[in-house]
Design a protein around this motif. Structure first.
Motif, PDB file in Angstrom:
ATOM      1  N   ASP A  18     -26.694 -31.529  35.321  1.00  0.00           N
ATOM      2  CA  ASP A  18     -28.052 -31.406  34.579  1.00  0.00           C
ATOM      3  C   ASP A  18     -28.458 -29.886  34.484  1.00  0.00           C
ATOM      4  O   ASP A  18     -28.764 -29.474  33.389  1.00  0.00           O
ATOM      5  N   LYS A  19     -28.113 -28.983  35.263  1.00  0.00           N
ATOM      6  CA  LYS A  19     -28.325 -27.696  35.214  1.00  0.00           C
ATOM      7  C   LYS A  19     -27.422 -27.067  33.712  1.00  0.00           C
ATOM      8  O   LYS A  19     -27.984 -26.211  33.387  1.00  0.00           O
ATOM      9  N   ARG A  20     -26.240 -27.527  33.661  1.00  0.00           N
ATOM     10  CA  ARG A  20     -25.608 -27.215  32.272  1.00  0.00           C
ATOM     11  C   ARG A  20     -26.155 -27.495  31.296  1.00  0.00           C
ATOM     12  O   ARG A  20     -26.350 -27.083  30.225  1.00  0.00           O
ATOM     13  N   ARG A  21     -26.790 -28.767  31.247  1.00  0.00           N
ATOM     14  CA  ARG A  21     -27.536 -29.610  30.123  1.00  0.00           C
ATOM     15  C   ARG A  21     -28.734 -28.710  29.887  1.00  0.00           C
ATOM     16  O   ARG A  21     -28.936 -28.277  28.551  1.00  0.00           O
ATOM     17  N   ARG A  22     -29.477 -28.511  30.948  1.00  0.00           N
ATOM     18  CA  ARG A  22     -30.654 -27.727  30.427  1.00  0.00           C
ATOM     19  C   ARG A  22     -30.229 -26.135  29.806  1.00  0.00           C
ATOM     20  O   ARG A  22     -30.881 -26.024  29.045  1.00  0.00           O
ATOM     21  N   ASP A  23     -29.401 -25.492  30.393  1.00  0.00           N
ATOM     22  CA  ASP A  23     -28.958 -24.302  29.915  1.00  0.00           C
ATOM     23  C   ASP A  23     -28.561 -24.486  28.635  1.00  0.00           C
ATOM     24  O   ASP A  23     -28.653 -23.584  27.765  1.00  0.00           O
ATOM     25  N   ALA A  24     -27.736 -25.606  28.205  1.00  0.00           N
ATOM     26  CA  ALA A  24     -27.270 -25.676  26.821  1.00  0.00           C
ATOM     27  C   ALA A  24     -28.436 -25.758  25.910  1.00  0.00           C
ATOM     28  O   ALA A  24     -28.404 -25.275  24.864  1.00  0.00           O
ATOM     29  N   GLU A  25     -29.579 -26.328  26.403  1.00  0.00           N
ATOM     30  CA  GLU A  25     -30.592 -26.720  25.579  1.00  0.00           C
ATOM     31  C   GLU A  25     -31.350 -25.103  25.393  1.00  0.00           C
ATOM     32  O   GLU A  25     -31.780 -25.076  24.275  1.00  0.00           O
ATOM     33  N   THR A  26     -31.201 -24.412  26.303  1.00  0.00           N
ATOM     34  CA  THR A  26     -32.093 -23.053  26.168  1.00  0.00           C
ATOM     35  C   THR A  26     -31.134 -22.324  25.292  1.00  0.00           C
ATOM     36  O   THR A  26     -31.650 -21.777  24.534  1.00  0.00           O
ATOM     37  N   LEU A  27     -29.868 -22.139  25.380  1.00  0.00           N
ATOM     38  CA  LEU A  27     -28.879 -21.452  24.394  1.00  0.00           C
ATOM     39  C   LEU A  27     -29.030 -21.951  23.101  1.00  0.00           C
ATOM     40  O   LEU A  27     -28.827 -21.125  22.159  1.00  0.00           O
ATOM     41  N   ILE A  28     -29.047 -23.187  22.787  1.00  0.00           N
ATOM     42  CA  ILE A  28     -29.410 -23.586  21.350  1.00  0.00           C
ATOM     43  C   ILE A  28     -30.604 -23.043  20.877  1.00  0.00           C
ATOM     44  O   ILE A  28     -30.665 -22.516  19.847  1.00  0.00           O
ATOM     45  N   GLU A  29     -31.745 -23.211  21.690  1.00  0.00           N
ATOM     46  CA  GLU A  29     -32.908 -22.602  21.135  1.00  0.00           C
ATOM     47  C   GLU A  29     -32.645 -20.853  21.031  1.00  0.00           C
ATOM     48  O   GLU A  29     -33.243 -20.330  19.999  1.00  0.00           O
ATOM     49  N   LEU A  30     -32.157 -20.313  21.924  1.00  0.00           N
ATOM     50  CA  LEU A  30     -31.917 -19.041  21.765  1.00  0.00           C
ATOM     51  C   LEU A  30     -31.065 -18.371  20.503  1.00  0.00           C
ATOM     52  O   LEU A  30     -31.464 -17.610  19.726  1.00  0.00           O
ATOM     53  N   LEU A  31     -29.792 -18.960  20.579  1.00  0.00           N
ATOM     54  CA  LEU A  31     -29.008 -18.648  19.428  1.00  0.00           C
ATOM     55  C   LEU A  31     -29.567 -19.203  18.052  1.00  0.00           C
ATOM     56  O   LEU A  31     -29.230 -18.459  17.086  1.00  0.00           O
ATOM     57  N   GLY A  32     -30.172 -20.440  18.065  1.00  0.00           N
ATOM     58  CA  GLY A  32     -30.687 -20.743  16.817  1.00  0.00           C
ATOM     59  C   GLY A  32     -31.988 -19.669  16.250  1.00  0.00           C
ATOM     60  O   GLY A  32     -31.820 -19.279  15.174  1.00  0.00           O
TER      61      GLY A  32
END
Length: 140
Positions: A18-32
């Motif tokens: 779950d932690k990695r999924r949460r981080d992926a969502e954050t990184l998508i927002e950040l890089l986007g």
């Protein structure tokens, strides 16, 4: 490497733990937010934009301009120019490890996201400006 056309949201929904999924969502927002581009799947890598690269040796290919991969052990942020140009910011980032062109983050909750933003902004700007030593980059 080429975009695979997979569904990014579906891919992220299946990321574990779950932690990695949460981080992926954050990184998508950040890089986007940094790139102004939509994410695309390049296999198991989530990329933003695309470029063609060529090394002086003649090796060439295609890759995303900004990208990360949510792996089980850590999230991997790809830095086309390598980690070395970011040494000062990396000292301020928080817990991480690096290899030549990869920044490994175990938990985004433990790092300074404003520092990570600076690193990714600089990496993206260098690639778009074709200012990465030893590489020629043509953006699409």
């Amino acid at each position: 490497m080429k975009p695979t056309g997979g569904d990014v949201a579906e891919f992220v929904a299946a990321v574990t733990p779950d932690k990695r999924r949460r981080d992926a969502e954050t990184l998508i927002e950040l890089l986007g937010g940094i790139t102004g581009l939509e994410p695309a799947l390049w296999g198991t890598i989530i990329g933003f934009g695309s470029c063609h690269y060529r090394y002086p040796t003649g090796t060439e290919g295609d890759m995303p301009i900004a990208a990360f991969a949510p792996r089980k052990a850590s999230s991997t942020v790809y830095l086309l120019e390598g980690a070395e140009p970011h040494a000062a910011d990396l000292a301020l980032l928080g817990p991480h490890t690096v290899s030549r062109g990869c920044l490994y983050l175990n938990d985004l909750a433990t790092i300074d996201l404003s520092v990570l933003r600076r690193i990714i902004e600089r990496s993206y700007a260098l690639a778009v400006a074709d200012e990465i030593p030893g590489m020629t980059i043509t953006t699409a």
